[in-house]
Design a protein around this motif. Structure first.
Motif, PDB file in Angstrom:
ATOM      1  N   LEU B 119      72.246  35.726 -16.644  1.00 11.23           N
ATOM      2  CA  LEU B 119      72.323  34.971 -15.482  1.00 11.23           C
ATOM      3  C   LEU B 119      73.784  34.851 -14.849  1.00 11.23           C
ATOM      4  CD1 LEU B 119      70.509  33.013 -13.677  1.00 11.23           C
ATOM      5  CD2 LEU B 119      71.085  31.228 -15.034  1.00 11.23           C
ATOM      6  N   PHE B 134      75.158  27.288  -4.531  1.00 11.63           N
ATOM      7  CA  PHE B 134      73.975  26.606  -4.615  1.00 11.63           C
ATOM      8  C   PHE B 134      73.132  26.734  -5.879  1.00 11.63           C
ATOM      9  CE2 PHE B 134      69.445  26.538  -3.539  1.00 11.63           C
ATOM     10  CZ  PHE B 134      69.297  25.142  -3.249  1.00 11.63           C
ATOM     11  N   VAL B 135      73.262  28.081  -6.252  1.00  8.83           N
ATOM     12  CA  VAL B 135      72.299  28.351  -7.253  1.00  8.83           C
ATOM     13  C   VAL B 135      72.982  27.760  -8.628  1.00  8.83           C
ATOM     14  CG1 VAL B 135      71.468  30.230  -8.698  1.00  8.83           C
ATOM     15  CG2 VAL B 135      71.440  30.707  -6.224  1.00  8.83           C
ATOM     16  N   GLN B 136      74.157  28.103  -8.601  1.00 13.46           N
ATOM     17  CA  GLN B 136      74.851  27.121  -9.691  1.00 13.46           C
ATOM     18  C   GLN B 136      74.630  25.912  -9.919  1.00 13.46           C
ATOM     19  OE1 GLN B 136      78.802  29.034  -8.828  1.00 13.46           O
ATOM     20  NE2 GLN B 136      79.112  28.893 -11.149  1.00 13.46           N
ATOM     21  N   SER B 137      74.682  25.054  -8.844  1.00 15.10           N
ATOM     22  CA  SER B 137      74.588  23.494  -8.776  1.00 15.10           C
ATOM     23  C   SER B 137      73.235  23.339  -9.372  1.00 15.10           C
ATOM     24  CB  SER B 137      75.112  22.827  -7.587  1.00 15.10           C
ATOM     25  OG  SER B 137      74.894  23.466  -6.427  1.00 15.10           O
ATOM     26  N   VAL B 138      72.258  24.151  -8.850  1.00 12.06           N
ATOM     27  CA  VAL B 138      70.884  23.997  -9.322  1.00 12.06           C
ATOM     28  C   VAL B 138      70.617  24.115 -10.633  1.00 12.06           C
ATOM     29  CG1 VAL B 138      68.462  24.732  -9.031  1.00 12.06           C
ATOM     30  CG2 VAL B 138      69.903  24.366  -7.214  1.00 12.06           C
ATOM     31  N   VAL B 139      71.111  25.050 -11.166  1.00  9.51           N
ATOM     32  CA  VAL B 139      71.043  25.523 -12.663  1.00  9.51           C
ATOM     33  C   VAL B 139      71.655  24.653 -13.677  1.00  9.51           C
ATOM     34  CG1 VAL B 139      70.101  27.956 -12.186  1.00  9.51           C
ATOM     35  CG2 VAL B 139      72.545  27.613 -12.997  1.00  9.51           C
ATOM     36  N   TYR B 140      72.802  24.043 -13.280  1.00  8.13           N
ATOM     37  CA  TYR B 140      73.482  23.207 -14.247  1.00  8.13           C
ATOM     38  C   TYR B 140      72.730  21.902 -14.497  1.00  8.13           C
ATOM     39  CZ  TYR B 140      77.982  26.236 -13.430  1.00  8.13           C
ATOM     40  OH  TYR B 140      78.510  27.091 -13.314  1.00  8.13           O
ATOM     41  N   LEU B 141      71.830  21.516 -13.605  1.00  7.32           N
ATOM     42  CA  LEU B 141      71.284  20.459 -13.373  1.00  7.32           C
ATOM     43  C   LEU B 141      70.419  20.033 -14.695  1.00  7.32           C
ATOM     44  CD1 LEU B 141      70.421  17.598 -12.046  1.00  7.32           C
ATOM     45  CD2 LEU B 141      68.748  18.675 -11.015  1.00  7.32           C
ATOM     46  N   PRO B 142      69.718  20.894 -15.094  1.00  8.84           N
ATOM     47  CA  PRO B 142      68.894  20.425 -16.282  1.00  8.84           C
ATOM     48  C   PRO B 142      69.577  20.081 -17.582  1.00  8.84           C
ATOM     49  CG  PRO B 142      67.909  22.371 -15.452  1.00  8.84           C
ATOM     50  CD  PRO B 142      69.324  22.007 -14.646  1.00  8.84           C
ATOM     51  N   TRP B 195      65.433  26.388 -20.241  1.00  3.67           N
ATOM     52  CA  TRP B 195      65.108  25.809 -19.159  1.00  3.67           C
ATOM     53  C   TRP B 195      66.419  24.939 -19.172  1.00  3.67           C
ATOM     54  CZ3 TRP B 195      64.192  20.889 -17.103  1.00  3.67           C
ATOM     55  CH2 TRP B 195      63.987  20.834 -15.612  1.00  3.67           C
ATOM     56  N   TRP B 200      73.691  25.911 -17.640  1.00  7.51           N
ATOM     57  CA  TRP B 200      74.891  25.523 -18.493  1.00  7.51           C
ATOM     58  C   TRP B 200      75.757  26.522 -19.025  1.00  7.51           C
ATOM     59  CZ3 TRP B 200      77.569  21.285 -16.782  1.00  7.51           C
ATOM     60  CH2 TRP B 200      78.444  20.984 -17.657  1.00  7.51           C
TER      61      TRP B 200
END
Lengths: 330, 330
Positions: B119, B134-142, B195, B200
């Motif tokens: 990734l 944008f993608v980074q902030s989405v995938v860090y969230l979980p 997931w 992270w």
């Protein structure tokens, strides 16, 4: 929205660069944009193939969707009516007949509301206490010449190497008289050695000139902490408090082990029994329109997720700094 | 163990940056303590926490050598020598839990580990900074979402009444429920971990990627190396130290598969597939009050785990990497 964004950017790039084959213009543009070397494609790099560009875009969209779909799904389902849920089976993505019935059920039940207050209390008190102690310890250990600081630091760092384990921790909490108290949700996890290291590394990297100047002006150690160090460390403190707050908010282990009384349960324990184990919310007022079970479960999930979703955007730009100071960089 | 944490003497003997300068060495211990009293007082609450909640519980392992009765306490329970250990080792349930632990850990390691790397490489190759962020902030969230919520979400998608069985049923296939299939359990856990934490995990890899000298790429490209050859000959060697370090540290954590994650789902697949060492300790000790045997198993796990972590760190040092602890003390 993202699809448009990704493809738009990848598609427009070759056109722009095609107009300037020398490459030097692209370099100048990049410099002018001032976003550093990682922005835009350097002149020596070949244009990616069409298939490569599309493949990349598709994977990125899938990755984002894998995170976003369940999030949107639980929020939408919590507002869904019985007919919406039957129609979609599984998660509803767009409730055709939005209703607040699930939330009314949740909040009239009392159980979730009480758990919510417990969780908020534990998170606020815990984060505050953790932050105070971690800042104090990190600052106290941030100057190498402080007598004994090395041994104290090692005492804290060694805890990263071992974990006492479930039984000894349980016996300790019992012997300290913390069993079945709210304090048992906070005290055993008051500090993390990782957060201590992050803060200490940050404090140590502050410009010594500033600290020395404050000292010459007659400031003592405590005064330097409050009026020089802390104002310079807002970003890293924000990250560390997020780490602590999220840990307390999600904490389930302590409650499972140390609470006997379900009246004291924080939100994750309630989630476990009503969402995972499928017990129905007791105490829902009679005569209310009964909301679909699944919508009620999703409403409880939403209540647990929303606080994280709310603070996340404000803090996420500091993550990289926070994580890296603590990990490899030292 | 001490060697791991103390590191080379250089870090401890650096010139003190205190204004007292060279006179530091002439101060007596008492004078130094007086000078540092504010700093030491600030570290005190934290030190107390680490001692009380991380070191003191180790004493609780005496239970492993006793026939412990809570109402008698440590002092009056009968000593039984190593019989708790032999009792544990003669139970098939213990060996099954050990086997599950190792199996889950190995599957997680093999199939989770490459995902953040892939990734990160993908994100790094995205030319547009806006899309990447944008993608980074989405995938860090979980990463910030608790296990209860994650398991609930998976239940909605993969569980018996969820989306996947529904879709399978629609196309005429059997309605497969992954959440209650014992054979799928390690894979389910891996999927959930991906997931939650794959995004992270990219932070550290991305940092390593940024650290690679841009000039290397440029010269490679000028020498005619295409994107794949640059990936193989520049990028991978550039990030391999970080990958090796992460791999070693992961091996060190082999016995620590997620307690919360597994406990929440153990009942759906039954103890034969879902019991790991941590849940074994929990169910035998806290639930069934078989304190001695549970503590014995916990002690074995803790000792082996610590040996693995310390060994992994030593090995990382030998390869010339700064381990977690030395890095932290720089």
């Amino acid at each position: 929205m993202l699809t448009a964004d990704t493809t738009d950017v990848t598609r427009s790039r070759p056109a722009r660069e095609g107009a300037d084959p020398s490459g030097s213009g692209a370099k100048a543009r990049r410099a002018a944009r001032g976003a550093g070397g990682s922005e835009g494609r350097p002149p020596w790099m070949e244009r990616p193939s069409l298939a490569g560009r599309w493949g990349k875009a598709v994977i990125l969209v899938l990755v984002v969707a894998a995170v976003a779909y369940p999030m949107i799904g639980i929020i939408a389902t919590s507002f869904a009516s019985q007919s919406d849920i039957i129609k979609s089976s599984g998660l509803v993505l767009w409730p055709a007949h939005p209703t607040l019935a699930a939330y009314r059920t949740v909040f009239t039940g009392g159980v979730v509301l009480r758990a919510l207050f417990v969780s908020i209390g534990v998170t606020v008190v815990g984060t505050f206490a953790s932050l105070l102690m971690t800042i104090g310890m990190a600052y106290g250990l941030s100057r190498r010449e402080v007598t004994g600081s090395r041994i104290i630091l090692m005492t804290a760092l060694f805890t990263m190497l071992f974990n006492a384990g479930i039984i000894p921790n349980f016996l300790l909490v019992k012997n300290l008289g913390l069993y079945n108290t709210y304090a048992s949700l906070v005290m055993p996890t008051l500090m993390s050695a990782f957060n201590l290291v992050v803060l200490r590394a940050f404090f140590m990297n502050l410009p010594t000139e500033l600290l020395d100047a404050a000292r010459i002006d007659g400031a003592g150690d405590l005064r330097i902490l409050v009026s020089v160090v802390l104002p310079l460390s807002k970003a890293v403190i924000a990250v560390v408090s997020l780490f602590y707050a999220v840990t307390y908010w999600n904490a389930f282990f302590n409650a499972l082990l140390y609470l006997d009384d379900s009246d004291k349960w924080p939100l994750p324990m309630v989630l476990r029994s009503y969402v995972l184990q499928g017990q129905s919310l007791s105490g829902a007022a009679a005569g209310e329109t009964v909301a679909p079970q699944q919508a009620v479960q999703m409403a409880v999930l939403v209540i647990a997720v929303v606080p994280i979703l709310l603070v996340y955007p404000f803090l996420q730009r500091y993550f990289t700094k926070g994580v890296l100071t603590g990990a490899v960089k030292g | 163990m001490a060697d791991t944490a103390t590191g080379p003497p250089r870090s401890g003997r650096r010139e003190p940056a205190h204004p007292a300068g060279p006179q530091v060495h002439r101060l007596s211990l008492w004078q130094r303590l007086k000078r540092d009293k504010v700093m030491l007082l600030l570290t005190l609450p934290g030190l107390l926490y680490f001692v009380v909640f991380h070191y003191v519980p180790l004493l609780g392992y005496v239970v492993a050598f006793q026939h412990y009765e809570p109402y008698l306490g440590y002092m009056h329970s009968t000593w039984t020598g190593l019989s708790n250990f032999s009792a544990a080792f003669s139970q098939p349930a213990f060996w099954s839990a050990t086997r599950n632990t190792v199996e889950i850990a190995v599957i997680q390691l093999v199939f989770f580990f490459p995902v953040p790397i892939a990734l990160a490489l993908l994100l790094n190759s995205v030319v547009s900074g806006r899309v990447r962020r944008f993608v980074q902030s989405v995938v860090y969230l979980p990463h910030f979402i608790g296990w209860i919520i994650i398991v609930s979400i998976f239940q909605q998608v993969l569980g018996g009444a969820g989306l996947l069985p529904h879709l399978l049923g629609k196309v005429g296939l059997p309605r497969y429920d992954m959440m209650s299939d014992p054979h799928a359990f390690p894979w389910l856990l891996t999927l959930e971990s991906i997931w939650k934490d794959a995004g992270w995990g990219t932070i550290i890899i991305l940092a390593a990627l940024i650290g690679i000298d841009r000039g290397l790429y440029e010269s490679a490209a000028i020498d005619g190396a295409g994107p794949w050859r640059r990936l193989w000959h520049v990028t991978l060697p550039g990030i391999s130290p970080v990958i090796v370090l992460l791999l070693i540290l992961n091996l060190g954590n082999l016995l620590s598969v997620g307690f919360e994650q597994i406990l929440l789902q153990r009942d759906a697949v039954g103890p034969d597939a879902g019991e790991v060492l941590d849940t074994y300790v929990y169910y035998h000790g806290i639930q069934d009050n078989d304190w001695g045997v549970a503590a014995a198993v916990g002690l074995v796990k803790a000792v082996v785990g610590t040996v693995l972590v310390v060994g992994a760190n030593k090995f990382a040092h030998r390869l010339g990497h700064e381990g977690v602890y030395r890095g932290a003390d720089r």
